[in-house]
Design an enzyme around this catalytic site. Structure first.
Site, mmCIF file in Angstrom:
data_model
loop_
_atom_site.group_PDB
_atom_site.id
_atom_site.type_symbol
_atom_site.label_atom_id
_atom_site.label_comp_id
_atom_site.label_asym_id
_atom_site.label_seq_id
_atom_site.Cartn_x
_atom_site.Cartn_y
_atom_site.Cartn_z
ATOM 1 N N HIS A 67 -2.750 -21.797 -10.231
ATOM 2 C CA HIS A 67 -1.799 -20.058 -11.103
ATOM 3 C C HIS A 67 -2.337 -20.860 -12.847
ATOM 4 O O HIS A 67 -1.996 -19.603 -13.281
ATOM 5 C CB HIS A 67 -0.144 -21.020 -10.563
ATOM 6 N N GLU A 87 0.199 -8.127 -2.690
ATOM 7 C CA GLU A 87 -0.625 -7.684 -4.362
ATOM 8 C C GLU A 87 -1.254 -6.840 -3.786
ATOM 9 O O GLU A 87 -1.374 -6.204 -4.593
ATOM 10 C CB GLU A 87 -1.298 -8.952 -4.754
ATOM 11 N N HIS A 127 -23.914 6.894 9.533
ATOM 12 C CA HIS A 127 -22.775 5.861 10.546
ATOM 13 C C HIS A 127 -22.670 7.118 11.343
ATOM 14 O O HIS A 127 -21.330 8.067 11.107
ATOM 15 C CB HIS A 127 -21.586 5.848 9.648
ATOM 16 N N HIS A 172 -23.761 2.977 15.556
ATOM 17 C CA HIS A 172 -22.605 3.049 14.581
ATOM 18 C C HIS A 172 -23.439 3.008 13.553
ATOM 19 O O HIS A 172 -22.336 3.936 12.251
ATOM 20 C CB HIS A 172 -21.659 1.212 13.967
#
Lengths: 665, 665
Positions: free
Chosen positions: A477, A415, A37, A268
């Site tokens: 859950h 999280e 890159h 890129h």
């Protein structure tokens, strides 16, 4: 020119040539590797040169210096920017030959920066947004350690180069919000604002006002021409003064100076091609051969690499005279304090005597009450489930903007940001982070778990509510596949302890494990004590015979965590029927796999094996054979009280007994 | 009072009592279940009552009505708000007895809203932020289908209730940014701005200026007192008029009216307790027995449930006269068009003749070139890797704010938002979404993949660069555990085709699979054609004998994807040595598991089995036995050209041959 005095007393043309050296090395290395890159290093070289030659505190002679500034290349695909700088500034262990073997097997200069390949690579990046969130953890670690050891030992900044991808990823929201909340003023992010993503113009996919967004998190923001060193310098000076974390939007041209590809996605992620590479050098006025850098430019870079040598020497003197010298060095080295094991051993002795009946999440909290005071580098937290994860310890103060000495972090419902910041804290050094959420939400932070395993760093996750045993919250859950999905990650230890004793043992192992992350999968529901001896840490081998058969083994029940007591109860009934049955507890597959085959076979035995775990059987054939008899889940859970669910899904003592009988029939 | 005229011509006291009915039912149901979340329904009841009685277009008599407004309870833990409303407004299939069995086995009223339990539950929520992102997909689906079928058939809004947790999660950034970019003006989010999270005050973990953040995405924002129906009504009227998506911050008191717990985390996730429950009712002036609602309140709610019955009848008339009636009904029903299979069959015939050598990602693109024109409800995209994922089809226009009729979405670097929005599109009906990223980044969207599997919806993920075969980008980009981690998810079909033919077959199966999500794991690198017949779809059984042994089988090599051709080459060499060897291709474990044991055994054979896959062996014992001989990875990959990596990690024809010889020795 005022500018000359400002940037290393160099004329701007020299500064520009330093940046060109990065550009050209990136072009050459990608060209030679036939992959890579070039666009990002070419675009960000100017801003990076200002950073590396004036602001970043580092000494190329000692990349391990504990009080160095941290530099994180969150846009990891631009790795050649990092490698070129490290080489040019005189770091040992990254020679021109390494750049020439960019992206080849065993090269230090891997496709993306890999932690461990070179000491100055602060973290592994590539999966977007992770580096930015690591940096937040590093900056938080700095504030905490400064509060603990004083600013004479800990006083450094954290700098990030991030791309559009990093900022589009959701993790950037969590990380930036944490940084803003804690007011991490020593964190500065240089955003490579080049307006280009892989599919084309960023405007095709995003209409965000990024500066306004970061302001909404409480950041200072500034937009500059990323190719104007003076403007970049001023913005960095502002960042250093700011009492907020700072985002500097560097307007750049991706693939800067490539005649046809600059400003396009074409620069890129692939080589420019030899023609375009040549033309680029021509445009830059660069006449040296590939992988050659004129001596004056190299000398300027090496001067930049030595710039903070004096600061490091002063720091070493301060350290030598510091009353906490040995404690600081111990913490930074990752070595545990002397006394911790004794404390843990007497805690385990107490468990052997008390035989507490408790959920393993509660037993985990008891273990933490012993470990956290004994190991001052442990720093805890939870993603807004403190009362459920039982991750807090009475008397341990909360880490807040008003008290960075605190050792417990309310991470919020973030999280992913938590896990990545924990990685950053572990990478920073001097801390052992642990954090909690529900096991099923390991999915939300999985990219960071994977990177912790890949980087071999000590981050500990307390993942409670580890099965249908959580009950009414239902299938969203209830983890069923989660244990398997985590066990599949190389170098991640997944511990699923069966009772208070195993929980204490697994905590010991997680804390001792300095070369990889650990997960403790813990029950919501109460569990009986199964162990009454506390000598050897039996979980250390990953699996062991918890109860041997009364005679020659007719069957072996292999179980983990909250189902081990079912196995024990089944064994009792079977023994009473005259079926000699052993119970093997298997709290950590990863460690068990590392044992020699003799031990594994002796443990599992050659009698028919029956597995029990309130999760899917995926992967269990490794221990049970392809014709595995497995008592567990076969699909997603359901919403109901836990006892009803264990009955409904047939994970009961009776089911285990029946399975053994069928197996032997 | 002007207010009376505005809200269903009811006095505000009646409106308040309608809200109280929701509150009290939530309190009673949680009390009876001894678990659940009363705080959110109590806090949001007022705003929700305004929504359900004046703004949301729905007819309780027909929750399947295709042009209904979508309502998404992103804060899924507040499920009793949803159930109470559905019951009160007169939906069949959700009786008071269902509310009384809240959170019990087999109850419609599960702990969190579960898609499929009741037709008016638009999506499964609970994992935070997912519902919000689903809603973005639903709103996008609406705009696309309106562009396709006209506003006389498709003209509805999407409403969301989200909590602080939803907005802290990273996915909210991705989703809100997508909504802002596309200017989804018919999307309105009611944020339950109660200032409380589980650990305590939101201010303890977050200092975000949320309104400013959403403005930065191009949203309209408004803050109101969530307990003032008139203020809420005005804000919703503003949202309906707005040309942007709208966030309405409803300042509320969690656990509203609970004398001691209101405004505290104590009311969030557990029963109030009988005393507090009683006191709450007293505070509200509620005198009915538990689970009883006064007739006048019930009548007002039922009137709300009938409010749009006339609109539905008008719509049905418009549909009856619409030229695209049958096509619309077909698309909404999820039934594929008649001609697609013929097109696919002749495409497969062509592959059998041409035997193209190509990367499976390229073969996938060829398959899409056939399928996308034949199946107008297919809508594609990529998380900024279009050129790598090969997900686009020539001539198919891009879906943009200027052209919602487009069928290709540049999702940006937002894997999680993409996957969740794809779920929302599938849930909306009338669309079959597919989207691409690299296989390793399945981790970034795993929570949404899991929900698609749980909800049994058709979302197709094109995950390319599926092994070390991607080469130089290195271990951060090389999946090794990813296949195992995905195969572990119940009801998710993971397809890993071996060549162009298998890719076409797997695409057929993914498109046909209306009761669950699919993943196509595809190679970056070129692969030879292995099949030359195109009759039966052989992948449909998940695994099959690709090449039978020349004599009685001495060995069976089982392989998937890019390693099948290694197995075929090894077989040739072994046959030449006089070792009759079969090759089994196993492109989909999930489907193979569903075959009868006889077929599975006949396929795998009773000769020694050797597995080959450029990933970890985790889970392979199911097919190979506990003493599995497996040629694959044992840990993370490395950065180097692909051919070097296959050599380095020993995944070669020679290694397979040697393994077979060893196994037979």
């Amino acid at each position: 020119m005022a500018a000359q005095a400002k940037l290393l007393s160099l004329p701007l043309t020299d500064v520009r040539r330093m940046a060109d050296a990065i550009r050209v090395l990136a072009v050459d290395a990608v060209e030679k590797a036939k992959s890579g890159h070039p666009g990002m290093p070419m675009g960000m070289a100017d801003a990076a040169t200002v950073l590396f030659s004036k602001f970043l505190k580092y000494d190329a002679a000692d990349p391990h210096w504990a009080d160095r500034d941290r530099f994180v290349l969150s846009a990891g695909h631009g790795s050649m920017l990092l490698y070129a700088w490290l080489h040019l500034s005189g770091h040992a262990g990254i020679e021109m030959s390494d750049l020439q073997s960019f992206r080849q097997l065993h090269s230090v200069a891997a496709g993306h920066p890999e932690y461990g390949e070179h000491p100055a690579i602060e973290t592994t990046t590539g999966p977007l947004g992770q580096g930015l969130a690591n940096a937040v953890g590093m900056a938080l670690a700095e504030r905490h350690l400064a509060a603990r050891f004083g600013r004479s030992l800990v006083d450094h900044r954290t700098w990030v180069i991030a791309g559009d991808g990093c900022l589009m990823e959701g993790i950037s929201h969590e990380a930036a919000s944490i940084a803003g909340h804690f007011g991490l003023s020593k964190l500065t992010v240089l955003w490579d604002d080049n307006g280009i993503c892989i599919d084309g113009d960023v405007g095709m996919t995003s209409s965000d006002d990024v500066l306004k967004r970061f302001q909404s998190y409480g950041w200072a923001v500034k937009r500059v021409d990323g190719h104007d060193p003076i403007a970049v310098e001023k913005a960095m000076e502002g960042a250093v003064r700011s009492r907020k974390p700072t985002l500097i939007a560097c307007r750049t041209i991706i693939g800067f100076a490539a005649p046809t590809k600059a400003g396009t996605a074409g620069s890129h992620g692939s080589p420019l091609g030899s023609k375009e590479a040549e033309a680029t050098k021509q445009a830059l006025g660069w006449t040296s051969a590939p992988f050659e850098v004129p001596e004056d430019i190299k000398a300027n870079w090496e001067a930049a690499g030595r710039r903070s040598a004096g600061a490091r020497r002063s720091w070493l003197k301060r350290l030598a005279n510091h009353p906490q010298k040995s404690e600081f060095e111990r913490a930074i080295s990752g070595k545990l304090p002397e006394a911790w094991h004794e404390a843990s051993a007497s805690f385990r002795q107490k468990i052997a005597e008390d035989k507490p009946k408790a959920a393993t999440r509660v037993s985990s909290q008891k273990a933490l009450e012993v470990l956290v005071p004994a190991i001052p580098e442990m720093i805890g937290g939870s993603a807004d489930l403190t009362g459920s994860n039982n991750t807090n310890v009475k008397g341990v103060p909360v880490l807040s903007p008003a008290n960075f000495a605190g050792r417990y972090i309310h991470w919020g419902i973030r999280e992913h940001g938590m896990a990545a910041a924990m990685n950053g804290m572990a990478l920073h050094g001097g801390l052992i982070p642990y954090g909690g959420t529900f096991l099923v939400f390991a999915d939300y932070m999985r990219p960071s778990l994977r990177l912790a395993a890949l980087m071999k760093i000590r981050a500990i996750h307390v993942l409670t509510h580890d099965s249908i045993g959580l009950g009414e919250d239902g299938p969203t859950h209830q983890p069923v596949e989660t244990l398997a999905s985590l066990r599949a990650i190389p170098n991640l230890c997944v511990f699923r302890p069966a009772d208070a004793m195993e929980t204490a043992e697994c905590w010991e192992l997680a804390v001792q494990r300095s070369d990889g992350p650990s997960i403790l999968a813990l029950s919501r529901q109460g569990l009986p004590a199964l162990r009454d001896e506390a000598g050897e840490n039996r979980c250390a081998r990953g699996g062991y015979v918890l109860a041997e058969a009364g005679g020659k083994r007719a069957a072996t029940i292999v179980a983990t965590g909250s189902e081990v007591h079912l196995a024990v109860a089944a064994r009792e009934a079977l023994e009473a029927e005259g079926i000699p049955t052993a119970v093997v507890s298997l709290p950590c597959w990863e460690l068990f796999s590392l044992q020699d085959e003799g031990y594994r076979l002796a443990t599992l035995g050659d009698a028919p094996r029956i597995g029990v775990e309130a999760g899917l059987g995926f992967g269990w054939e490794r221990w049970l054979g392809a014709d595995a008899t497995f008592i567990g889940m076969t699909g997603f859970g359901a919403s109901a009280p836990a006892e009803d669910l264990f009955q409904h899904f047939g994970i009961t003592v009776e089911a285990v007994i029946a399975a053994v009988r069928r197996k032997l029939a």
